[in-house]
Design an enzyme around this catalytic site. Structure first.
Site, short mmCIF file in Angstrom:
data_model
loop_
_atom_site.label_atom_id
_atom_site.label_comp_id
_atom_site.label_asym_id
_atom_site.label_seq_id
_atom_site.Cartn_x
_atom_site.Cartn_y
_atom_site.Cartn_z
N PRO A 1 -22.59 14.60 23.28
CG PRO A 1 -23.56 12.49 23.35
CD PRO A 1 -23.88 13.94 23.18
CD GLU A 2 -16.09 16.45 22.70
OE1 GLU A 2 -15.03 16.07 22.20
OE2 GLU A 2 -16.30 17.64 22.99
CE LYS B 1 -19.03 14.16 18.17
NZ LYS B 1 -19.37 15.58 17.96
NE ARG C 1 -22.97 8.95 4.50
CZ ARG C 1 -23.84 7.94 4.41
NH1 ARG C 1 -23.86 7.19 3.33
NH2 ARG C 1 -24.70 7.69 5.38
CG ASN D 1 -17.17 23.09 20.99
OD1 ASN D 1 -16.36 23.44 20.13
ND2 ASN D 1 -17.90 23.93 21.69
NE ARG E 1 -21.38 22.81 19.88
CZ ARG E 1 -21.08 21.55 20.21
NH1 ARG E 1 -21.01 20.62 19.29
NH2 ARG E 1 -20.86 21.23 21.46
#
Ligand SMILES: [Zn+2]
Length: 270
Positions: A2-3, A52, A121, A162, A254
């Site tokens: 999932p984005e 995410k 980060r 992606n 990817r």
């Protein structure tokens, strides 16, 4: 995977269903029993997403941190929860709603300083109003790495997957293999603004739709799933703008998709 828009939708829903409520937490599968015991009978303060990563903050208990990874699934509902099935890592139940988590890469409890370190980060998340796109540019504008790889690096930008990677490069006519340091800063500024708009729309609709009205085959009627993107998973099909066959190649593990005519080698955006 999932984005970011999907994770923000989950966070919004969890906020709505659980904020201010006492939860009964359990780990029917047993893998998160100790963690569940620590948040059990505590009040959820709020839920939020950064890229995410999903966080549920509790009053008087550590923060629940979830990263779904490739196979994680969250299911939520109102009313009585279903009979537990499968590898149910975590179940949260209130008087009115329930949440089931399965298969996530990460499900852990973090202290506030650990949450802060994790977020520090990550690159800026276009879906957050506190995001600073300059932080991303400081990395992209100096890097010899391909822009198509940098956009997927969560330390550079948080929440891009992606689909958004391929579509944003196409919309700005940038060669995915262009080194970051050759991308003009003004193109980056436009790409960021575009990501903010597209991803916010993704949060509203739950879908990634990137094709401008003028590039659609049919102007009227609802957008079909097959018309939602310019290049993502359209390899071998004609470009919506120039008719050239869309190409694909693996970049950072990817599949990357692009139009070799609209995004030729060295294309630095428009
Ligand atoms: Zn094209």
């Amino acid at each position: 995977m999932p984005e970011g828009h999907t994770i923000h939708r989950l966070a919004n829903l969890q906020k709505k269903l659980f904020a201010g409520r006492v939860v009964a937490a359990s780990s029917p599968q047993g893998r998160f029993s100790e963690g569940a015991a620590l948040i059990d009978a505590h009040v959820v303060r709020t839920a939020e997403a950064v890229g995410k990563h999903l966080f549920q903050h509790y009053r008087g208990a550590p923060t629940l941190h979830i990263h779904l990874g490739l196979f994680g699934k969250v299911a939520t509902g109102v009313g009585e929860p279903p009979v537990p099935w499968g590898a149910l890592r975590l179940r949260l139940v209130t008087d009115e709603a329930w949440l089931d988590l399965r298969g996530a890469t990460t499900c852990e409890l973090l202290e506030p300083y650990e949450v802060a370190a994790l977020i520090a980060r990550l690159g800026p998340d276009p879906l957050r109003s506190d995001a600073d796109p300059v932080r991303a540019w400081q990395r992209i504008g100096r890097s010899p790495t391909e822009v198509g790889a940098l956009l997927m690096d969560q330390k550079v930008l948080a929440g891009i997957g992606n689909v958004y990677r391929a579509e944003i490069l196409y919309r700005h006519r940038v060669d995915p293999f262009l080194p970051g340091r050759q991308l003009p800063e003004e193109v980056w500024v436009q790409m960021w603004a575009d990501l903010v708009t597209l991803m916010r729309s993704g949060v509203r609709t739950g879908r990634i739709e990137t094709v401008r009205a003028e590039d659609r085959a049919r102007v009227r009627g609802p957008l079909q799933r097959s018309e939602a993107g310019y290049v993502y998973r359209r390899q071998g099909q004609p470009c919506r703008v120039c008719g050239t066959e869309i190409r694909t190649e693996v970049l950072v593990g990817r599949n990357l998709f692009w139009c070799p005519h609209c995004q030729p080698p060295g294309a630095r955006g428009c």
